[in-house]
Design an enzyme around this catalytic site. Sequence first.
Site, PDB file in Angstrom:
ATOM      1  CG  ASP A   1     -13.438  31.033 -27.786  1.00 11.89           C
ATOM      2  OD1 ASP A   1     -13.005  30.129 -28.723  1.00 11.89           O
ATOM      3  OD2 ASP A   1     -14.195  30.712 -26.859  1.00 11.89           O
TER       4      ASP A   1
ATOM      5  CE1 TYR B   1     -19.264  30.224 -23.592  1.00 10.14           C
ATOM      6  CE2 TYR B   1     -17.636  31.541 -24.906  1.00 10.14           C
ATOM      7  CZ  TYR B   1     -17.890  30.334 -24.236  1.00 10.14           C
ATOM      8  OH  TYR B   1     -16.976  29.227 -24.194  1.00 10.14           O
TER       9      TYR B   1
ATOM     10  CE  LYS C   1     -15.818  27.503 -27.615  1.00 11.71           C
ATOM     11  NZ  LYS C   1     -15.904  29.038 -27.012  1.00 11.71           N
TER      12      LYS C   1
ATOM     13  CG  HIS D   1     -19.703  24.544 -26.322  1.00 13.77           C
ATOM     14  ND1 HIS D   1     -20.415  25.981 -26.023  1.00 13.77           N
ATOM     15  CD2 HIS D   1     -18.905  24.555 -25.411  1.00 13.77           C
ATOM     16  CE1 HIS D   1     -19.939  26.803 -25.354  1.00 13.77           C
ATOM     17  NE2 HIS D   1     -18.737  25.818 -24.709  1.00 13.77           N
TER      18      HIS D   1
END
Length: 332
Positions: A61, A66, A95, A128
């Site tokens: 994921d 990130y 996302k 997200h």
Amino acid sequence: MDYTIKLNSGYEMPLVGMGSWLGKDEEVKFKNFQQMKLTEINIEMEKIMSDAFDAGYRHIDTAFLYGNQKGIGKGILKVITDGKILRDDIFVTTKIWNTSHTYARAKEAIYENLRQLGLDYIDLMLIHWPMAFKEGDDIFPLDSNGKVIEGEGHFFEAWKALEDSIEEGHVRSIGVSNFNHKQIERLLEKAKIRPAVNQVEMHPYYQQKKLRDYCKEKGIIVTAFSPLGSPGDTNFRNKQMPNILTDPVLAEIAKKHGKSPAQVALRWAVQNGVIVIPKSANPVRMKENISIFDFKLDNDEMKKVEGLDRNMRCFNLEMCDNHKEFPFKEEY
Ligand code: A2P
């Protein structure tokens, strides 16, 4: 118990995935919200991916936010070119970020995710958050009061872009993250394709029973982020949140099974039909977190874990509570 669960898109999704928002200052390197820019953490991620594949993970994921998608992509490419794992046996979730909620920006964000990961398709792409933020380099654009600045576009537009990406063959399943049940309801009224997944915070101290029941009724699978209560996060986590992993009830159940409290928390979630994405940068704990298919909690133990609910979130995101689509205004 199966290792995977079938989504409403027809694809199978592994019940345990590797979370990759590592949350520690030194790993994610976000200093504070005002200065929050994407800093890439790709080198660490390649090593983490290699350890995760060795530990048996086939589901990863990630998210644009990130800053680690290039490293993850390299890690995936390596196991494929080494002939160890087939692309079709790996499930990748990513996302699109809140600064990309106009149709055009969402399409760009989809392509950018594909580019960063170096993949020709993504298994699952999520919106997200339901909130559109002001476009630009600031990941969290904040005003002088420290509140988020709303942006153009809306999750309806981003959803349309995701639907089109399925038709174009870039994405297999689509879903949402951090949506409350009313936002899902509004999306369902307009959507051509139903969300396959809603990814939200869930763990024994924040059990999300009502939202889970709602999603079940609509054929939407819930993925739990922070399934261990994110004990390592020093940036974002609610400081009042006790450490789940030292909970005496979980410890007692764990002892009976010769397992750890973390394994009990994860097993409780998957027995509820919830996908979990625990994060770990440590190969031993990675292995521990995926080794939850060789024991079963009985009804009494499931009830004991249910009794631990404190309705307490790790992540409150107060700086967004001014946003018209702030999801936590609703009870669920
Ligand atoms: P580490 O990377 O050192 O293993 P969550 O997934 O709920 O956000 O929790 C992630 C945090 O929990 C990380 O700080 C991770 O640290 C730690 N962690 C992950 N798995 C375990 C485990 N099995 N036991 C104890 N701590 C864990």
